[in-house]
Structure formats: structure tokens, C-alpha cells
Design a protein around this motif. Structure first.
Motif, short mmCIF file in Angstrom:
data_model
loop_
_atom_site.label_atom_id
_atom_site.label_comp_id
_atom_site.label_asym_id
_atom_site.label_seq_id
_atom_site.Cartn_x
_atom_site.Cartn_y
_atom_site.Cartn_z
N LEU A 218 0.84 -1.19 0.00
CA LEU A 218 0.00 0.00 0.00
C LEU A 218 0.88 1.25 0.00
N ASP A 219 0.49 2.24 -0.82
CA ASP A 219 1.30 3.43 -0.94
C ASP A 219 0.59 4.65 -0.37
N GLU A 220 1.24 5.82 -0.50
CA GLU A 220 0.69 7.05 0.09
C GLU A 220 -0.65 7.46 -0.52
N PRO A 221 -0.82 7.41 -1.86
CA PRO A 221 -2.15 7.76 -2.40
C PRO A 221 -3.27 6.87 -1.86
N TYR A 222 -2.98 5.59 -1.66
CA TYR A 222 -3.97 4.69 -1.07
C TYR A 222 -4.35 5.17 0.33
N ALA A 223 -3.32 5.43 1.15
CA ALA A 223 -3.57 5.86 2.53
C ALA A 223 -4.34 7.18 2.56
N THR A 224 -3.99 8.09 1.66
CA THR A 224 -4.69 9.38 1.60
C THR A 224 -6.15 9.18 1.22
N SER A 225 -6.40 8.28 0.29
CA SER A 225 -7.77 8.01 -0.14
C SER A 225 -8.63 7.51 1.02
N GLN A 226 -8.04 6.70 1.88
CA GLN A 226 -8.81 6.14 2.99
C GLN A 226 -9.17 7.18 4.05
N GLN A 227 -8.47 8.29 4.04
CA GLN A 227 -8.75 9.34 5.02
C GLN A 227 -9.65 10.44 4.46
N SER A 228 -9.91 10.42 3.15
CA SER A 228 -10.73 11.46 2.53
C SER A 228 -12.15 10.93 2.32
N LEU A 229 -13.01 11.77 1.79
CA LEU A 229 -14.40 11.39 1.58
C LEU A 229 -14.59 10.59 0.31
N SER B 135 -7.35 8.47 -5.81
CA SER B 135 -6.31 8.02 -6.72
C SER B 135 -6.78 6.82 -7.53
N SER B 136 -6.42 6.81 -8.80
CA SER B 136 -6.70 5.64 -9.64
C SER B 136 -5.39 5.01 -10.10
N GLU B 137 -4.30 5.38 -9.44
CA GLU B 137 -2.99 4.87 -9.81
C GLU B 137 -2.37 4.12 -8.64
N GLY B 138 -1.21 3.52 -8.91
CA GLY B 138 -0.46 2.86 -7.85
C GLY B 138 -1.24 1.74 -7.20
N SER B 139 -1.11 1.60 -5.89
CA SER B 139 -1.73 0.49 -5.19
C SER B 139 -3.24 0.62 -5.12
N MET B 140 -3.78 1.84 -5.27
CA MET B 140 -5.24 1.98 -5.31
C MET B 140 -5.82 1.30 -6.54
N ALA B 141 -5.16 1.44 -7.67
CA ALA B 141 -5.61 0.78 -8.89
C ALA B 141 -5.53 -0.74 -8.73
N GLN B 142 -4.45 -1.20 -8.11
CA GLN B 142 -4.31 -2.63 -7.87
C GLN B 142 -5.39 -3.12 -6.92
N SER B 143 -5.67 -2.34 -5.88
CA SER B 143 -6.72 -2.69 -4.93
C SER B 143 -8.06 -2.83 -5.63
N GLU B 144 -8.37 -1.91 -6.52
CA GLU B 144 -9.64 -1.96 -7.23
C GLU B 144 -9.74 -3.21 -8.09
N ARG B 145 -8.66 -3.60 -8.75
CA ARG B 145 -8.67 -4.82 -9.55
C ARG B 145 -8.94 -6.04 -8.67
N LEU B 146 -8.31 -6.09 -7.50
CA LEU B 146 -8.49 -7.23 -6.61
C LEU B 146 -9.91 -7.28 -6.05
N VAL B 147 -10.46 -6.12 -5.73
CA VAL B 147 -11.84 -6.08 -5.22
C VAL B 147 -12.81 -6.55 -6.29
N ARG B 148 -12.64 -6.07 -7.51
CA ARG B 148 -13.54 -6.49 -8.60
C ARG B 148 -13.42 -7.99 -8.87
N GLU B 149 -12.21 -8.50 -8.78
CA GLU B 149 -11.99 -9.92 -8.95
C GLU B 149 -12.76 -10.70 -7.88
N LEU B 150 -12.73 -10.20 -6.66
CA LEU B 150 -13.46 -10.82 -5.57
C LEU B 150 -14.97 -10.72 -5.79
#
Length: 200
Positions: A50-61, A65-80
């Protein structure tokens, strides 16, 4: 039917947990031969941390971010989300989940995406579906012969339940560091447990 197969062992296909998970998948495919299996190997460096944009996203409303680990997270969630059944193969490391599985869980457990927060606590946002967990452990952590603690199964049940996955079933091969004859007996007991479960 789509089966998501998540494998966390650093030993890959040679691992005891992977072998057990394949037996589970075979039982599932006997019921539904047309089932498709999506392979998700997560050991080693398969997933970025997990990177900084991911962490920032979790603290905002909103997810900013659609890049870095947030993009990877979204792929994994959709796969699930696309999976009708999830099969997780994992060793027990130091009484709990290995680092690779913890990282996958951190990617899929995302506020406002797979769970929300209310005055009553966290609420899962995913539709429930069966999750089968195949665990291999060098020592024994369940039953009368247990001689080590187990933080893996309660943690997985709690974390998966937090995102809405409550139908969790565990199968284990314990004592993999035992003598070959003892391990062979354990494997037979696990095979019988699988037969009994899927025969019902």
C-alpha cells in the motif's frame, strides 16, 4: 460459477496448503463441472505494498487516486466481487496469516468500497458468498492435540466478516513438520473431512 483461487504460500504449487485447496476446488467442480477458476497467486512480490495515495484516499471522503496500489486494490476487489466462491490457500506463519495474505486482505478491505462505518460499527458492503480456507501448519493448533495458539482463523473470520463474507469454512493439514506416517494420517483425516462436508 466462478471460483477465485487465492494462493499465499511462498512454496507455490508445491505447498501443502495449495494441494489442499486444489482438492477443495475439485470437490466444487464435481458439483459444477463448468465452473471457471481464476488463479490469484499473491506470494512473494506479486502484490505491491500500500502506498501514500492509497492511505490518503482512505482518510478522505472519496477515493482520490486511480494509480499505484489503489488501482491494484480496485482490480483485486472487482476480482473478488465477480467470484461466486472463494478458495484461499495459506500456510500459518508465526501463529497467524503470512505477510502476503495480510497484504491481499489490506487491499480488499477498503472503507467505502468493501465496508462502511456507522455509529454501530463497521458494515460489510460485499454480498456474502462461500469462502473455503485451506490451511497448512507445521504444528497443531486445533483439537485435543493442539500445542500452539491460533490467531489465523479468528482473524480471517473477523476480517472477512467485516467486508460482508460470513460463510467461511476452514480445512486444515496440521503437523506438517511431523513424522511422515503422522502426516499421512493427518492428510487422510483431512480428506475424510472434505468427503463428509461435500457429501452432504
Amino acid at each position: 460459477m466462478n471460483i477465485l483461487h487465492v494462493s499465499a504460500s511462498p512454496r507455490g504449487p508445491a505447498s501443502e496448503s495449495n494441494a489442499l485447496s486444489l482438492k477443495i476446488i475439485e470437490c466444487l467442480r464435481q458439483r459444477n463441472p463448468a465452473a471457471e477458476v481464476i488463479q490469484r497467486g499473491i506470494a512473494g512480490n506479486a502484490l505491491a505494498p500500500l502506498d501514500e495515495p492509497y492511505a490518503t484516499s482512505q482518510q478522505s471522503l472519496m477515493d482520490v487516486s486511480s494509480e499505484g496500489s489503489m488501482a491494484q486494490s480496485e482490480r483485486l476487489v472487482r476480482e473478488l466481487e465477480m467470484a461466486d466462491i472463494v478458495v484461499i490457500a495459506t500456510p500459518m506463519h508465526n501463529y497467524s496469516v503470512p505477510a502476503a495474505l495480510k497484504l491481499w486482505l489490506d487491499h480488499i478491505a477498503r472503507v467505502r468500497r468493501t465496508f462502511d462505518i456507522s455509529a454501530q460499527g463497521k458494515i460489510g458492503l460485499l454480498q456474502d458468498r462461500p469462502v473455503f480456507v485451506a490451511i497448512a501448519s507445521g504444528g497443531r493448533f486445533s483439537g485435543e492435540r493442539a500445542h500452539q495458539p491460533d490467531f489465523l482463523t479468528p482473524y480471517l473470520k473477523t476480517l472477512l466478516g467485516m467486508i460482508g463474507l460470513h460463510d467461511v469454512t476452514f480445512f486444515t493439514v496440521e503437523g506438517t513438520a511431523s513424522r511422515p506416517e503422522a502426516l499421512a494420517q493427518t492428510r487422510r483425516q483431512t480428506d475424510q473431512a472434505l468427503h463428509d462436508y461435500f457429501a452432504t
